[in-house]
Design an enzyme around this catalytic site. Structure first.
Site, PDB file in Angstrom:
ATOM      1  N   LYS A  51       0.932  -0.899   0.261  1.00  0.00           N
ATOM      2  CA  LYS A  51      -0.643  -0.151   0.192  1.00  0.00           C
ATOM      3  C   LYS A  51       0.622   1.391  -0.222  1.00  0.00           C
ATOM      4  O   LYS A  51       0.665   2.206  -1.195  1.00  0.00           O
ATOM      5  CB  LYS A  51      -1.062   0.246   1.260  1.00  0.00           C
ATOM      6  N   GLN A  95      -5.364  -1.338   9.481  1.00  0.00           N
ATOM      7  CA  GLN A  95      -5.170  -2.409   9.039  1.00  0.00           C
ATOM      8  C   GLN A  95      -6.271  -4.450  10.092  1.00  0.00           C
ATOM      9  O   GLN A  95      -5.502  -4.237  10.793  1.00  0.00           O
ATOM     10  CB  GLN A  95      -4.007  -2.815   8.930  1.00  0.00           C
ATOM     11  N   ASP A 118     -11.271   2.583   3.600  1.00  0.00           N
ATOM     12  CA  ASP A 118     -11.784   1.971   3.616  1.00  0.00           C
ATOM     13  C   ASP A 118     -13.017   1.545   3.553  1.00  0.00           C
ATOM     14  O   ASP A 118     -13.734   0.203   2.901  1.00  0.00           O
ATOM     15  CB  ASP A 118     -11.147   1.021   4.898  1.00  0.00           C
TER      16      ASP A 118
END
Length: 292
Positions: A51, A95, A118
């Site tokens: 990422k 995460q 997200d």
């Protein structure tokens, strides 16, 4: 035809790089993404490195905050609050999975909805469900982009989603409804699942069971999106397989995503897309395609 998610993701990142360059030059804005990694999960470490790498290649500011596995929920919430208050941070991603002593929903709901790249915050979930502009979970968004690229107009098509998770199944339902598909969500309690799948023009498999979808479950010419990533041992070797029995299904499908190399690369590309969208929205630019 095999749907090459890696190639499509490369093209999407190239477009994002151009848009970010224009945003910097004309608006003085550099999209900023901060990822928080708690603990030492090996797979999570790989995801986070990728990422950050791709974000920086696109011209974003990308920061990873690493916290040890003993970090308390209160300490993690303090980090998120500081990022919420930092105007240079447009996107915050925690995460998953988190250590068991930390409640995931409490943490995810602490992120400002406009920085929730997200797409998991209840406000974004609600906005998606009523058709308002929102940040959309990355994997379903990537799946939709692949479908539209190959099929064009999805209106009127019958779609079956196998799996009802908050991360893939439910947001995929909302995205396909918005495209005027007729959508069925199937799951572990669905009766006669093969027959349900055989009626579909589009199958999205996101249930986490290796090679669940067999060749005789799929009608000729269907499009199959395989979201599953399962590590199995076969002939003494570890390998990644999807939720679709690729060898059986591929000859019948008009389009199919492989595993690996299908939906997976799209997830990170769509995270970067969400970060650009978040930066634009926070700066009063409603559509990144209107950057001037």
């Amino acid at each position: 035809m095999i749907i090459d998610g890696k190639l499509f993701a490369e093209g999407l990142r190239a477009k994002l790089t151009e848009q970010i360059a224009v945003l910097k030059q004309n608006n003085g804005i550099t999209p900023g993404l901060t990822v928080i990694l708690v603990g030492e999960d090996p797979a999570s470490q790989v995801y986070v490195r990728n990422k950050q790498k791709f974000a920086q290649e696109c011209g974003m500011n990308s920061v990873t905050i690493k916290k040890d596995a003993e970090t308390t929920q209160e300490e993690l919430l303090e980090v998120i609050q500081a990022l919420n208050n930092d105007a240079s941070v447009h996107g915050i991603l925690v995460q998953l999975p988190l250590p068991k002593h930390i409640h995931e929903q409490t943490v995810l709901q602490a992120i400002l909805p406009e920085k929730d790249v997200d797409g998991f915050h209840p406000v974004n979930v609600g906005r998606l469900s009523i058709g308002e502009q929102s940040l959309v979970p990355c994997t379903p968004l990537g799946s939709l982009l692949l479908l539209k690229d190959k099929l064009g107009n999805l209106s009127g098509k019958k779609a079956v989603i196998v799996g009802r998770s908050n991360i893939v199944g439910k947001p995929m339902l909302q995205l396909l409804l918005k495209e005027n598909c007729t959508v069925t969500i199937a799951h572990s309690r669905t009766e006669n699942l093969p027959a349900v799948c055989r009626d579909a023009d589009i199958i999205v498999a996101a249930v986490g069971q290796p090679r669940l979808i067999k060749g005789d479950w799929v009608k000729e010419g269907a499009t199959v999106i395989d979201v599953g990533i399962n590590r199995i041992e076969e002939n003494g070797k570890n390998r990644l397989v999807g939720d679709v029995d690729y060898d059986e299904v591929a000859p019948k499908a008009s389009f199919i995503t492989p595993v690996p190399g299908g939906v997976g690369p799209m997830t990170i590309a769509c995270l970067l897309r969400n970060t650009l969208t978040a930066a634009c929205m926070q700066s009063g630019i409603q559509d990144p395609n209107q950057i001037k």
